[in-house]
Design an enzyme around this catalytic site. Structure first.
Site, PDB file in Angstrom:
ATOM      1  N   GLY A 261      66.431  29.461  48.445  1.00 39.26           N
ATOM      2  CA  GLY A 261      67.799  29.964  48.569  1.00 39.26           C
ATOM      3  C   GLY A 261      67.970  31.439  48.821  1.00 39.26           C
TER       4      GLY A 261
ATOM      5  N   LYS B  53      44.175  27.022  46.107  1.00 38.32           N
ATOM      6  CA  LYS B  53      43.202  25.916  45.970  1.00 38.32           C
ATOM      7  C   LYS B  53      42.801  25.382  47.338  1.00 38.32           C
ATOM      8  CE  LYS B  53      42.525  21.362  43.896  1.00 38.32           C
ATOM      9  NZ  LYS B  53      42.963  20.426  42.844  1.00 38.32           N
TER      10      LYS B  53
ATOM     11  N   HIS C  99      28.885  64.986  27.103  1.00 40.03           N
ATOM     12  CA  HIS C  99      28.430  63.717  26.537  1.00 40.03           C
ATOM     13  C   HIS C  99      29.399  63.186  25.475  1.00 40.03           C
ATOM     14  CE1 HIS C  99      24.809  64.330  28.814  1.00 40.03           C
ATOM     15  NE2 HIS C  99      24.618  65.491  28.230  1.00 40.03           N
TER      16      HIS C  99
END
Length: 489
Positions: free
Chosen positions: A31, A125, A256
Site C-alpha cells: 500500500g 533462502k 599497552h
C-alpha cells in the site's frame, strides 16, 4: 520479470524503481510503497491484485500469502506453473523502524515487522533465483551490475547474507528492547549485533587475522595517517576513557592499555606537557587522547613526539596542518562515544558479561589522624579517577594533578608500589598514591612512605585495615577509604 517492493525507508527509491521499470520489471508493491510510486508516475500492481485478498488487521497482514511467498520460494519454473504462479525475481524490502519507537509498549509492538522479515528470509533462502535487496545503499551496485549483465550468484549470495544479518539484528534489537523495558538484571539470552567497520592488517600479532566490528554506540573518523591496527584500537579505547573522566582539559598517554602519563591543565597544551613528564621514555610510540579540541599550540608540542594515534573531539585547521606533516601519525576525531548495553569479555567457550563500571567517587571517609590538605585532596581525587584504568594490581602516584609514577599488572600490590616509586624517582616526594583495591598488608604503605608519599586513597575493607591505618599514622600520612574497588583485569 517481476519485482516486489515493500519499504519503510524510501530513500533513493524513485530512481531505483524507474530503473527497474525501464529494464522491463513489472513492479508489485504494498500500500504505502505503491502510493509513493504512483505519485511519481511509476506503474505498480498492488499485492491484493496478486493474492485476491485485501490487507487486513490495519495492515498487519499484507504479503503473508502463498501467491507471494510461493512466487518467491519456487526454485523451478515447473513449480511456478504447477501452482499457476508468476515468479518474483527481485525482492526490495526494508523494515519498520523499530529502533525509533522504543519506549511506549504499544508503539513498540506495532513497529515489529512481520511480513517484511518473512519476505527477506524467503528471498534470501532462494537466492540462486531471487535477488534480495535489503538496503537503499545497495541500489547503485545493483543498477551497475544489471547494466553490465553481472547479477551473478556471488552477488546474490552476498545480498542474501546481508538480508539474514538484517533480520538477525532486528530480532536482537526487539529482544533487548523488551527485556530492558520489563525486566531487571542480566538477560536470559544474550544477543548482540555489530557490523564490521574495517579489516585490520592483522590481529594482536602478525600471524592472527583481525577486524573491527562496531555496534553504533561509538563513532569516529580517521582524518589522517595509515590504517589502524588491532593494538592501536585497544589502546585508543583506554586513552579516551581516561580523558572522559574529566570536565577540565585532560590528556592521557597510553602504552599497552596502561597510562604512562595523564594530567589536567588550564588548556590542552599544559595538560599534554604535564602528562608527558610522567614518563617521557615510555611515551615514545604511544596513543594520546585529549578531551578538548587540539589547537595549534598543543599540536606544536605533540609534533615533537612519535605518536602512533592522536584522538580528540576536534582539531583546529592550524593544528591539523602541523600534525599532518608527520606521515605516520593517525589522527582520530571522535563523533560519538556512549557506554550503552553491556561490557563484554570473551573467554574460551563463553562470554563474560557485566555492567559498565560507571560508579564514581561521591564521598570518601578519612580514616587517618591527619586530614588531607586541599592540595592533597585534589590530587587524591585525580589519582582515583585514573587508577581505575590501570591494569590490576594497580598503583598510581600523582602530584599537581598529573601522574608521576604507575605500577600496573603485578601479582603483588607491594611490587606495584615499588615500580611506581621507581618510575617516579624524586617526584614521589610530596605525591599522593591511589590503589584500585585494598592493601592486604602494611608493607605497601611503608614502601610509599620511604619515597615521600604523603596521602593515600584506597577502597579499604581488608581484615588488616587497622594495621594499614597504623602505618599511615606512624608516617604522618593522610588516608581516604572510598568503600569500593575499581579492578581492571
Amino acid at each position: 520479470m517481476r519485482a516486489l517492493i515493500s519499504v519503510s525507508d524510501k530513500k533513493e527509491l524513485e530512481d531505483f524503481a524507474k530503473f527497474l521499470a525501464k529494464k522491463g520489471y513489472e513492479i508489485v508493491a504494498t500500500g504505502g510503497t505503491k502510493k509513493f510510486l504512483e505519485e511519481r508516475e511509476i506503474k505498480a500492481i498492488s499485492v491484493e491484485e496478486i493474492t485476491g485478498y485485501p490487507e487486513i488487521l490495519n495492515g498487519r497482514v499484507k504479503t503473508l500469502h502463498p501467491a507471494i511467498h510461493g512466487a518467491i520460494l519456487a526454485e523451478k519454473n515447473e513449480d511456478l506453473e504447477k501452482y499457476n504462479l508468476k515468479g518474483i525475481d527481485v525482492v526490495v524490502v526494508n523494515l519498520y523502524p523499530f529502533e525509533k519507537n522504543i519506549g511506549n509498549e504499544k508503539d513498540m509492538i506495532e513497529n515489529i515487522d512481520i511480513g517484511g522479515v518473512a519476505l527477506l528470509r524467503a528471498a534470501a533462502k532462494n537466492y540462486k533465483r531471487v535477488l534480495v535487496i535489503s538496503s537503499p545503499s545497495q541500489y547503485k551496485e545493483v543498477m551497475d551490475a544489471m547494466e553490465k549483465g553481472e547479477i551473478n550468484e556471488e552477488l546474490r549470495r552476498r545480498y542474501a547474507l546481508e538480508a539474514f544479518a538484517l533480520t538477525a539484528s532486528y530480532d536482537t534489537m526487539i529482544y533487548n528492547a523488551f527485556w530492558n523495558k520489563f525486566y531487571d538484571g542480566m538477560p536470559e539470552h544474550f544477543l548482540y549485533y555489530s557490523k564490521k567497520k574495517m579489516e585490520l592488517r592483522y590481529g594482536e600479532n602478525p600471524h592472527q587475522r583481525g577486524a573491527l566490528y562496531m555496534d553504533g554506540n561509538v563513532e569516529w573518523e580517521q582524518l589522517h595517517g595509515k590504517k589502524l591496527s588491532f593494538n592501536n584500537l585497544y589502546d585508543m579505547d583506554a586513552a579516551w576513557n581516561i580523558v572522559m573522566e574529566f570536565e577540565r582539559p585532560a590528556v592521557a598517554i597510553i602504552k599497552h592499555a596502561n597510562p604512562c602519563g595523564a594530567a589536567l591543565g588550564k588548556d590542552i597544551k599544559e595538560a599534554y606537557m604535564k602528562a608527558l613528564e610522567g614518563d617521557p621514555i615510555s611515551a615514545y610510540g604511544s596513543i594520546v587522547a585529549s578531551n578538548k579540541r587540539i589547537d595549534e599550540e598543543a599540536a606544536k608540542e605533540m609534533k615533537k613526539l612519535f605518536i602512533e594515534v592522536l584522538i580528540a573531539p576536534d582539531f583546529t585547521q592550524d593544528a591539523l596542518e602541523i600534525l599532518e606533516k608527520k606521515k605516520n601519525i593517525r589522527i582520530i576525531k571522535v563523533k560519538k562515544w556512549k557506554k550503552e548495553g553491556w561490557n563484554l569479555r570473551r573467554i574460551d567457550g563463553g562470554l563474560l558479561v557485566q555492567d559498565w563500571d560507571t560508579k564514581r567517587l561521591e564521598e570518601a571517609k578519612c580514616v587517618s589522624k591527619r586530614l588531607p590538605s586541599e592540595e592533597e585532596m585534589r590530587d587524591l581525587i585525580f589519582a582515583w579517577s585514573v587508577v581505575r584504568y590501570v591494569k590490576s594490581n594497580a598503583i598510581v602516584f600523582a602530584k599537581n594533578e598529573a601522574l608521576v609514577g604507575v605500577g600496573a599488572g603485578q601479582m603483588s600490590r607491594v611490587d606495584s608500589v615499588k615500580i611506581a616509586a621507581m618510575k617516579a624517582g624524586d617526584r614521589a616526594k610530596g605525591a599522593v598514591m591511589a590503589s584500585d583495591a585494598f592493601f592486604p598488608f602494611r608493607d605497601a604503605i611503608d614502601e610509599a612512605a620511604k619515597v615521600g608519599i604523603t596521602a593515600v586513597i584506597q577502597p579499604g575493607g581488608s581484615k588488616r585495615d587497622r594495621e594499614v591505618i597504623e602505618a599511615i599514622d606512624e608516617n604522618n600520612m593522610a588516608m581516604l577509604f572510598t568503600g569500593f574497588r575499581v579492578f581492571r583485569h
